[in-house]
Design an enzyme around this catalytic site. Structure first.
Site, PDB file in Angstrom:
ATOM      1  N   SER A  60       4.523  35.655  38.164  1.00 10.54           N
ATOM      2  CA  SER A  60       3.793  36.557  37.284  1.00 10.54           C
ATOM      3  C   SER A  60       4.683  37.699  36.843  1.00 10.54           C
ATOM      4  CB  SER A  60       2.568  37.114  38.006  1.00 10.54           C
ATOM      5  OG  SER A  60       2.948  38.210  38.818  1.00 10.54           O
ATOM      6  N   LYS A  61       4.165  38.518  35.975  1.00  9.28           N
ATOM      7  CA  LYS A  61       4.954  39.614  35.415  1.00  9.28           C
ATOM      8  C   LYS A  61       5.576  40.528  36.468  1.00  9.28           C
ATOM      9  CE  LYS A  61       3.403  40.031  30.717  1.00  9.28           C
ATOM     10  NZ  LYS A  61       2.314  39.028  30.709  1.00  9.28           N
TER      11      LYS A  61
END
Length: 474
Positions: free
Chosen positions: A247-248
């Site tokens: 994820s980011k």
RNA sequence: GGCCCGGUGGUCUAGUGGUCAGGACGUCUGCCUUUCACGCAGAAGAUCACGGGUUCGAACCCCGUCCGGGUCACCA
């Protein structure tokens, strides 16, 4: 005919995991001389990101993954439209068909009821499953909001052969009566994907593991319609060091970011392919074209893969090494513009690339990491100056610069001979001048061979820089 | 929690019953060199998740356990 598709939802920019899925689809199509389609799954109106489709198209193009058919193609192809929001009547028709055959039913449960059910018994309790059909129709015709759900047969086992995982089996009682048509008239993913994959004659569905548990729903829908399902292959997830879906928070996840950092598309693709695929022959560096010839789903590993930035850099570097200097030079102008530097003359740039290639892993390394080829140093690395610049260095450099002005042939061999002779005459080891000259010319302690660097830079620049250094450094 | 999938050095992987479990990244040490890098040589690092079985023999086959992940939306 092998027909595969990459079917992103325009709810965000192209993700590296998405690129990998697209790549595997693309490779399978190429390997078997089939078609790779691109379909836009925009059935969730509330989550649309305005320029997402454009971003996905741009990044696939950047990566050289060109769809043969579908959104963004000219012409699009014979199975369109390829954007789901433009296919609403089709889904409606099939949903009605299921309603009529009794394999789907209308459900009037409110959002509150649903929330309550989730709390208390973990999901929809199929309460409208056996609701009076005529009454349901009457309410629907009166305009009452409702959804259409599939009527999942209970007590059956739904199994299939997953191309990367082998036999997978589900108990149909575990499958809920999934909504297939939402109250806004849009289909859910499940209906839309099944209908489209059938109508677009998709032979293999290659997608992420997050879809594995909804595959029985899809298989059931194929059965309801009397269609032959495609083969399925569920890819493992790309995860972070803690094993969670990337994820980011883990760093860069969108393809844009790798592009902006100056990775080569071939390098990124090669690295991504290796996250789960191997040819079984210990070979790791592959061009796209080479992978197209050998890719096989049978050789895709089912366990999740950690995205390792170091390995990515290494693979990218390998691709850089394999490129001709000229080809690399052709890629550089945009990086000069980004660095607000004038684009050097091509012949000069090609020579710089030749000297810098094995010192670079990313494209901007040829610019920011080789700045001294394009501009005089504005400062001198302190640690190097401390170590290499002695009290007598300034004088040596000054005298040597004067000698360089009259050097008959400006070539590395002559430059080296001249420097060594000069030092010999002075009773100094060559290193006593080599290091100060490098510092004076480049401002740093490392870099390509000194004499090649001097040759490429040219007499005027070298003499000027040496005099300046002798002036500034004491 | 139910269901599903997964589990080989820190990481990516090869391996499908029989050499000291192979390769790559990363790490460390040398060599090379005017520096950095490349290259070369070498090293450390794996109870093949664990426990039972089957077998003369198991990372590979079977059962169980554990751990991790995915999924349980009118999101995809």
């Amino acid at each position: 005919m092998t027909r595969v598709r990459f079917a992103p939802s325009p709810t965000g920019y192209l993700h590296v995991g998405g690129l990998r899925t697209a790549l595997y689809n693309y490779l399978l199509a190429r390997r078997h001389g089939g078609k790779f389609l691109l379909r836009v799954e925009d059935t969730d109106q509330s989550r649309l990101v305005p320029d997402a489709v454009q971003n996905i198209l741009d990044n696939l193009r950047w990566a050289n993954i060109f769809p043969d058919e579908g959104a963004g193609c000219h012409p699009e192809g014979d199975h369109g439209p390829y954007v789901q929001s433009q296919r609403l009547p089709i889904y409606r028709k099939y949903a009605d068909q299921l309603l009529e055959s009794g394999q789907a039913y209308r459900c009037f449960a409110s959002a509150e009821e649903l929330a309550e059910m989730r709390q208390n018994h973990g999901g929809y309790d199929r309460r409208y499953r056996d609701y009076d059909v005529a009454e349901a129709r009457r309410r629907a015709e009166a305009g009452e909001a409702h959804v259409i759900r599939m009527k999942v047969p209970l007590g059956e086992s739904v199994d299939f052969e997953d191309l990367v995982r082998g036999q997978v089996r589900f108990d149909s009682a575990q499958v809920d009566d999934q909504v297939i048509l939402k109250s806004d008239g849009f289909p859910t993913y499940h209906l839309a994907a099944v209908v489209d994959d059938h109508e677009m004659e998709i032979s293999h569905v290659i997608r992420g593991e997050e879809w594995l548990t909804s595959t029985p729903k899809h298989l059931l829908l194929y059965r309801f319609f009397g269609w032959t399902p495609p083969r399925f292959a569920h890819l493992s997830l790309v995860v972070n060091l803690s094993g969670k879906k990337l994820s980011k928070r883990d760093g860069d996840v969108s393809v844009n970011e790798y592009r902006e950092q100056g990775y080569l598309p071939a390098g990124l693709l090669n690295f991504l392919a290796l996250l789960g695929w191997s040819n079984g022959d210990n070979r790791e560096v592959w061009s796209l074209e080479e992978m197209e010839k050998v890719f096989a789903l049978e050789r895709v590993h089912p366990s999740p893969a950690v995205f390792d930035f170091d390995k990515l850099r290494h693979i990218n570097q390998q691709h850089l090494f394999a490129m001709a200097d000229e080809a690399i030079a052709d890629l550089l102008p945009e990086w000069f513009r980004k660095a607000a530097l004038a684009v050097p003359e091509r012949a000069f740039l090609v020579r710089v690339v030749g000297l810098m290639k094995q010192r670079c892993t990313l494209l901007p390394d040829f610019v920011a990491g080789a700045r001294y080829f394009y501009a005089d140093p504005e400062s001198y690395d302190e640690a190097t100056a401390k170590k290499r610049w002695k009290p007598e260095s300034a004088e040596l450099v000054r005298e040597f610069a004067a000698q360089l002005e009259d050097l008959p042939e400006w070539r590395s061999a002559e430059l080296e001979a001249a420097l060594r002779k000069f030092c010999e005459d002075k009773g100094q080891p060559a290193a006593a001048l080599i290091h100060p000259v490098r510092l004076g010319i480049s401002g740093v302690g490392g870099g390509p061979g000194l004499f090649e660097m001097l040759e490429v830079l040219g007499r005027e620049i070298c003499v000027r820089r040496l005099r300046k250094a002798a002036e500034v450094l004491r």
